[in-house]
Design a protein around this motif. Structure first.
Motif, PDB file in Angstrom:
ATOM      1  N   ARG A 191       0.813  -1.216   0.000  1.00 46.95           N
ATOM      2  CA  ARG A 191       0.000   0.000   0.000  1.00 46.95           C
ATOM      3  C   ARG A 191       0.849   1.269   0.000  1.00 46.95           C
ATOM      4  N   ALA A 192       2.154   1.127   0.262  1.00 48.47           N
ATOM      5  CA  ALA A 192       3.000   2.291   0.509  1.00 48.47           C
ATOM      6  C   ALA A 192       3.311   3.071  -0.763  1.00 48.47           C
ATOM      7  N   THR A 193       3.403   4.389  -0.612  1.00 43.93           N
ATOM      8  CA  THR A 193       3.818   5.266  -1.704  1.00 43.93           C
ATOM      9  C   THR A 193       5.281   5.030  -2.065  1.00 43.93           C
ATOM     10  N   LEU A 194       6.085   4.745  -1.042  1.00 42.45           N
ATOM     11  CA  LEU A 194       7.533   4.633  -1.215  1.00 42.45           C
ATOM     12  C   LEU A 194       8.044   3.550  -0.274  1.00 42.45           C
ATOM     13  N   ILE A 195       9.005   2.753  -0.764  1.00 42.10           N
ATOM     14  CA  ILE A 195       9.680   1.759   0.066  1.00 42.10           C
ATOM     15  C   ILE A 195      11.078   2.294   0.386  1.00 42.10           C
ATOM     16  N   VAL A 196      11.460   2.235   1.648  1.00 38.79           N
ATOM     17  CA  VAL A 196      12.797   2.665   2.068  1.00 38.79           C
ATOM     18  C   VAL A 196      13.524   1.466   2.668  1.00 38.79           C
ATOM     19  N   ALA A 197      14.762   1.276   2.261  1.00 31.98           N
ATOM     20  CA  ALA A 197      15.580   0.192   2.802  1.00 31.98           C
ATOM     21  C   ALA A 197      16.082   0.580   4.180  1.00 31.98           C
ATOM     22  N   GLY A 198      15.888  -0.305   5.126  1.00 30.68           N
ATOM     23  CA  GLY A 198      16.375   0.009   6.445  1.00 30.68           C
ATOM     24  C   GLY A 198      16.734  -1.245   7.240  1.00 30.68           C
ATOM     25  N   PRO A 199      18.000  -1.432   7.502  1.00 27.50           N
ATOM     26  CA  PRO A 199      19.127  -0.728   6.905  1.00 27.50           C
ATOM     27  C   PRO A 199      19.440  -1.269   5.512  1.00 27.50           C
TER      28      PRO A 199
END
Length: 216
Positions: A189-197
């Motif tokens: 559902r997310a607008t953007l995926i961020v790698a963490g870490p």
């Protein structure tokens, strides 16, 4: 990357500046006027949601951060959606300031309140389970922080320890988190995926490793 069963791994990772990531999230809701943008930050425990929220807020100075842990405190791991809507998201959508003390804070004499002043431009709502179906009408954009479970578990131990009490807490948490996340699938559902870490080399102060939305 090791993920829980059923979670889809993001592809197409790329480097962007923190400023550009914020701009992309703002551009997802270009018609918002008269109230703050509400942007959710979701991810599993130890993924780095709080750190990301603080980082995004550095380039959006007229912003506030709401932590869902404050609603879950002495309440429930995930059954706080209606409380969040009624006391935070509805007032924000009316362009009103917020000054809210959850019932559990009152009962346990916890000091302070969840306060968002009038005129705030962006409100970052961070916490596991915030990108859920019942909240989607209230969210203008969203971020899912995806990372390797082994690394997230290592960070949780470093942060919270591995005492028998903490291990019991993690076991009880996962008993609720796993079916909830599999049902809601916030990564889809997310607008953007961020790698963490991230294993990709980057400057953590000024850059993020991001991926496009994940197809359901």
């Amino acid at each position: 990357m090791r993920l829980h069963h059923g979670e889809t791994e993001a592809v197409g990772w790329r480097l962007v500046t923190v400023f550009d990531a914020v701009r992309q999230l703002r551009d997802a809701s270009p018609d918002v006027t008269g109230r703050p943008r509400v942007i959710a930050i979701d991810g599993r425990g130890g993924a780095g949601k709080t750190t990301l929220a603080e980082k995004l807020a550095t380039v959006e100075p007229n912003s506030a951060i709401v932590h869902t842990d404050d609603f879950a405190w002495n309440h429930a791991c995930f059954d706080w959606g209606a409380v969040l809507v009624e006391n935070i998201l509805q007032p924000l959508h009316r362009g009103q300031p917020v000054d809210f003390r959850p019932d559990a804070w009152v009962r346990h004499d916890r000091a302070g309140s969840i306060a968002i002043p009038a005129g705030t431009d962006v409100v970052w709502v961070e916490g596991t389970g915030v990108i859920r179906e019942e909240l989607l009408p209230w969210l203008d954009a969203s971020v899912y922080v995806q990372g390797d479970l082994d690394e997230q578990e290592r960070l949780l131990v470093a942060r919270d320890g591995d005492s028998p009490e903490q291990q019991e807490h993690v076991t009880n948490w996962l008993r609720e988190e796993l079916p909830f996340m599999l049902r809601e699938r916030p990564w889809s559902r997310a607008t953007l995926i961020v790698a963490g870490p991230s294993r990709i080399d980057h400057d953590p102060d000024t850059e993020l490793v991001v991926g496009p939305p994940i197809s359901p």
